[in-house]
Design an enzyme around this catalytic site. Structure first.
Site, PDB file in Angstrom:
ATOM      1  N   SER A 118     -12.621  11.863 -51.492  1.00 14.96           N
ATOM      2  CA  SER A 118     -13.419  11.104 -52.427  1.00 14.96           C
ATOM      3  C   SER A 118     -13.099  11.685 -53.756  1.00 14.96           C
ATOM      4  CB  SER A 118     -15.024  11.265 -52.059  1.00 14.96           C
ATOM      5  OG  SER A 118     -15.834  10.543 -52.877  1.00 14.96           O
ATOM      6  N   GLU A 129     -15.886   2.025 -46.488  1.00 17.79           N
ATOM      7  CA  GLU A 129     -15.985   3.443 -47.429  1.00 17.79           C
ATOM      8  C   GLU A 129     -17.504   2.882 -47.888  1.00 17.79           C
ATOM      9  OE1 GLU A 129     -14.464   5.932 -48.051  1.00 17.79           O
ATOM     10  OE2 GLU A 129     -12.420   5.547 -47.543  1.00 17.79           O
ATOM     11  N   HIS A 178     -17.866   6.017 -45.693  1.00 19.15           N
ATOM     12  CA  HIS A 178     -17.366   7.199 -46.566  1.00 19.15           C
ATOM     13  C   HIS A 178     -17.888   8.662 -46.172  1.00 19.15           C
ATOM     14  CE1 HIS A 178     -15.609   8.123 -50.619  1.00 19.15           C
ATOM     15  NE2 HIS A 178     -16.926   8.890 -51.036  1.00 19.15           N
TER      16      HIS A 178
END
Length: 435
Positions: free
Chosen positions: A120, A252, A340
């Protein structure tokens, strides 16, 4: 501020710029083991290197010294303050890597075998370092998971600082900001970079139109330190000689699509794509191959493609060599999609860590963790992954119940970014259902 499902505790105190070192060979300078340096995520405003998910014991078991680092976040790390250095967070990353070069031998590590990795915003940090001339001597390879390519132009950063100063009622300089307590700065930061989601119409525009979700605090293209944004630097070939392992999850940020329910309630997924100028044949293929059944699902997938998967494919395609691509597609049994952060306990082979069952269920697949973790270890130790590089027919590895090597796993992501005709754009707010 919670921005992910990862348990990332914060600890009070001023002495926050620390490193955690995990090693199986303390005090053995002759061990010369490969080193993995991890940079945590958190949208550049949150997160911590002290998560139980980042316990390095599995990497130690497999002969890798592991280091997790901290850095200044939000305005403290990225705000452009007159009288203070630009990109303080980026300088923290550099300082940590320099510390590794100077000290890791004492922990059994080899400073010539350093791989940096992150997920990320941490993946964005790795991409920034990978494309910075000043950082090239500090590591030999890089791993990027769900990395952001967001950056802030210098004039934007300076405008943010002026806004912060007005909100706080102070002069816009280092001394004035230094006199404030942390809570006051964080309150002003939350106004400049609000935590709430944008309105429903804007979510649709971000997913399918010309809009773009952006991080307000991110590496600043300041010239002397960060010369170019990540995509431009990759185009110029900076860091292209270093092996790169890069990938994303299949879904995600798809859950953000729920914020657009009101905007798309009276339409269909195919109609929505066509309203935003996507080619009809592509629209049908996109919906069919991704099993998109609702317009909300479509908006969520669009956010995922624009924020993560599209840039992952673009970076891989711009590099001329030494790139390995992966696609994490295993679906959470509790959430139903590959969201995610879902892959992190598998990368670290730490399925018994705190809160893993929340996203992976009570029986997470240990075989998947063994495969992914061993692939990361192979890359860290040998500079290559155990499948063909992207440069061979755009090859990549999909990690799922049955993992496999495939050609062009990000084909739809690439096509999604080029299949739209902007001339056919619409105002997303006209889609909002009227009461």
């Amino acid at each position: 501020m919670a921005v992910s499902s990862v348990p990332e505790p914060s600890y009070p105190g001023d002495d926050t710029l620390l490193v955690n070192v995990f090693t199986s060979a303390p005090g053995n300078p002759d061990a010369r083991l490969p080193v993995f340096v991890w940079i945590h995520g958190g949208a550049y405003v949150a997160g911590s290197p002290s998560s139980s998910w980042y316990d390095g014991r599995a990497f130690n078991r497999d002969g890798v010294v592991t280091v997790s680092i901290s850095y200044r976040l939000g305005f403290d790390g990225f705000g452009s303050i007159p009288g203070a250095p630009e990109n303080r967070a980026v300088r923290d990353w550099l300082a940590a890597l320099e510390w590794v070069q100077e000290n890791i031998v004492a922990f059994g590590g080899d400073p010539s075998q350093v791989t940096i990795g992150g997920q990320s915003a941490g993946g964005g940090a790795v991409l920034t370092l990978l494309t910075m001339p000043r950082a090239q001597h500090l590591f030999r390879a890089a791993i990027v998971g769900s990395g952001t390519t967001d950056h802030v132009e210098l004039h934007e950063a300076r405008d943010q600082t002026e806004t912060m100063a007005r909100l706080l009622g102070i002069a816009s300089n280092r001394e004035a900001f230094a006199d404030l307590d942390e809570d006051a700065i964080l309150d002003a930061q939350d106004v400049v970079a609000p935590k709430s989601e944008p309105d429903a119409g804007r979510v649709v525009a971000n997913a399918l139109g010309d809009g773009r979700m952006r991080l307000r605090f991110a590496p600043v293209v300041d010239g002397p330190l960060v010369e170019y944004d990540v995509i431009e630097a990759v185009r110029r070939g900076i860091g292209s000689d270093k092996p790169l392992l890069i990938g994303a999850t299949a879904h995600e940020f798809n859950m953000i699509g729920m914020a657009a329910q009101d905007a798309v309630a009276d339409t269909q997924a195919l109609d929505l794509l066509e309203k935003f100028g996507y080619d009809g044949d592509f629209a049908k293929r996109f919906v069919r191959e991704l099993n998109i059944s609702t317009p909300t699902d479509l908006v969520g997938q669009g956010i995922t493609e624009r924020l993560f998967r599209g840039s992952t494919e673009l970076i891989a395609s711009l590099r001329t060599c030494s790139t390995w691509l992966y696609d994490f597609r295993w679906k959470s049994p509790t959430i139903g999609i590959a969201v995610h952060c879902l892959e992190l306990p598998y990368v670290w082979d730490h399925l018994d860590a705190e809160l893993v069952s929340t996203s992976s269920g009570d029986n997470p697949p240990a075989s998947l963790a063994r495969e992914i973790h061993s692939s990361w270890v192979r890359f860290i130790t040998e500079g290559e992954a155990p499948w063909p590089s992207y440069n061979f027919r755009r090859s990549g590895r999909t990690f799922d119940v049955e993992s496999r090597t495939v050609e062009d796993p990000y084909r739809l992501s690439r096509d999604f970014l080029v299949a739209r005709t902007p001339d056919n754009d619409v105002d997303p707010h006209i889609l909002i259902t009227k009461e």
